[in-house]
Write an enzyme that holds these catalytic residues in place. Structure first.
Site, PDB file in Angstrom:
ATOM      1  N   CYS A  21      22.025  59.961 113.058  1.00 45.75           N
ATOM      2  CA  CYS A  21      21.506  60.868 114.084  1.00 45.75           C
ATOM      3  C   CYS A  21      20.012  61.129 113.933  1.00 45.75           C
ATOM      4  CB  CYS A  21      22.270  62.187 114.057  1.00 45.75           C
ATOM      5  SG  CYS A  21      24.051  62.007 114.312  1.00 45.75           S
ATOM      6  N   HIS A  75      18.189  68.162 116.624  1.00 48.51           N
ATOM      7  CA  HIS A  75      19.351  67.308 116.877  1.00 48.51           C
ATOM      8  C   HIS A  75      20.482  68.185 117.391  1.00 48.51           C
ATOM      9  CE1 HIS A  75      22.589  64.579 116.633  1.00 48.51           C
ATOM     10  NE2 HIS A  75      23.096  65.047 115.497  1.00 48.51           N
ATOM     11  N   ASN A  81      27.234  65.745 120.913  1.00 47.23           N
ATOM     12  CA  ASN A  81      26.396  65.048 119.941  1.00 47.23           C
ATOM     13  C   ASN A  81      26.271  63.587 120.353  1.00 47.23           C
ATOM     14  OD1 ASN A  81      25.291  63.733 117.715  1.00 47.23           O
ATOM     15  ND2 ASN A  81      26.555  64.803 116.209  1.00 47.23           N
TER      16      ASN A  81
END
Length: 329
Positions: A112, A251, A281
């Site tokens: 990520c 994030h 996500n």
């Protein structure tokens, strides 16, 4: 020379998967998902779509905003954990799709944190004078590596792509970056099989080893700590305090992680970009899509100090400090 972002692009699939839809698939509830994660919706790519398809759409928009043509790109850096295939790189496939015939291309894998890693690498190429125009994308189709029988992980992830063109800017730009990794946390977020350690076999498929596995509690604790630390470190390099930041683009993994980390930094909610409720996500795509939406919504203006900060599988982490140089007039 200063390296900065001169164009942004984003693409998310049309199909929306709601929490109510997930209630019909696994034992969960809309209320539980929203309270624990902040997610209400996520986008899901069509079965026929590959990660390069999403990335190419975002890339073309970024190139158009930058006011250049695909043939003016010198390099393409792709950040993804869901490449079209093991090789060639997804960046090479995108290069062909957008007709950027002059550009070198490669992928990097930092989970990520991928977009932050890729943006940092791109900035070095531009600042050194080796290349002038570098396309960076973060793109994922996580719906194809999610175990839809695992209620702890399948509610979290979505599909999408974001892209940025990094080039020479007269002022501002990417001021500082910090990157980090701890391979000791490799078993906290991973896919067990499909690589050289455990090649695909009938047994690995039966044992569902080709899907995301995550130790949620440990990742949560790590994330809150490292998001705060990374933000402080990148600001310290520029002799700035958290209160001097105009916008943080974190994030988008979990709303509780974002809130806990920014509270530690004493940064108000108004200065934090959040879109996890609509996308979930998206791994390497989360930050560039959120950055694009913040810019389009005029949450960022020229001269603003913007922090991008994230964490991911590896374990990896990183942050970029940007003095915004792209006008949204």
């Amino acid at each position: 020379m200063r390296a900065g972002i001169i164009g942004l692009g984003s693409y998310t699939p049309e199909k929306v998967l709601t929490n109510r839809d997930l209630e019909k698939m696994v034992e969960t509830s809309d209320e539980w998902i929203r309270e624990r994660t902040g997610i209400s919706f996520r986008r899901i790519a069509d079965e026929c779509m590959a990660t390069s398809d999403l990335a190419a759409k975002a890339a073309l928009e970024a190139i158009e905003m930058a006011g250049i043509g695909p043939d003016e790109l010198d390099l393409i850096i792709g950040a993804t954990v869901t490449p079209d295939m093991m090789f060639p790189s997804t960046a090479c496939i995108v290069q062909h799709k957008i007709k950027a015939s002059r550009a070198a291309a490669f992928d990097l894998s930092a989970g990520c944190t991928g977009f932050i890693y890729a943006l940092t690498v791109a900035a070095q190429f531009v600042a050194s004078g080796m290349y002038r125009n570098v396309l960076v994308f973060g793109a994922e189709i996580l719906s194809k590596i999610v175990d839809w029988q695992d209620r702890n992980t399948c509610v979290l992830f979505g599909d999408g792509a974001g892209a940025a063109v990094v080039s020479v800017v007269e002022s501002g730009g990417i001021l500082e970056s910090v990157l980090g990794a701890d391979g000791g946390g490799k078993d906290l977020l991973f896919i067990p099989a499909g690589g050289s350690k455990e090649p695909a076999s009938i047994e690995t498929v039966k044992e569902r080893k080709h899907f995301i596995k995550m130790n949620g509690n440990e990742v949560f604790k790590f994330a809150v700590k490292i998001m705060e630390e990374s933000t402080r470190k990148v600001l310290e390099k520029a002799n700035l305090t958290p209160q001097e930041v105009d916008l943080v683009v974190p994030h988008q993994a979990n709303i509780r992680i974002i809130e806990a980390a920014t509270k530690r930094l004493n940064i108000s909610k108004e200065k934090v970009m959040v879109n996890i409720d609509r996308y979930g996500n998206m791994s390497a795509a989360s930050i560039p899509v959120a950055l694009y939406e913040a810019f389009k919504a005029r949450k960022i203006k020229k001269g603003d100090k913007v922090v991008l900060v994230g964490f991911g599988a590896g374990l990896t982490w990183g942050a970029n400090l940007i003095e915004w140089s792209l006008s949204n007039a």
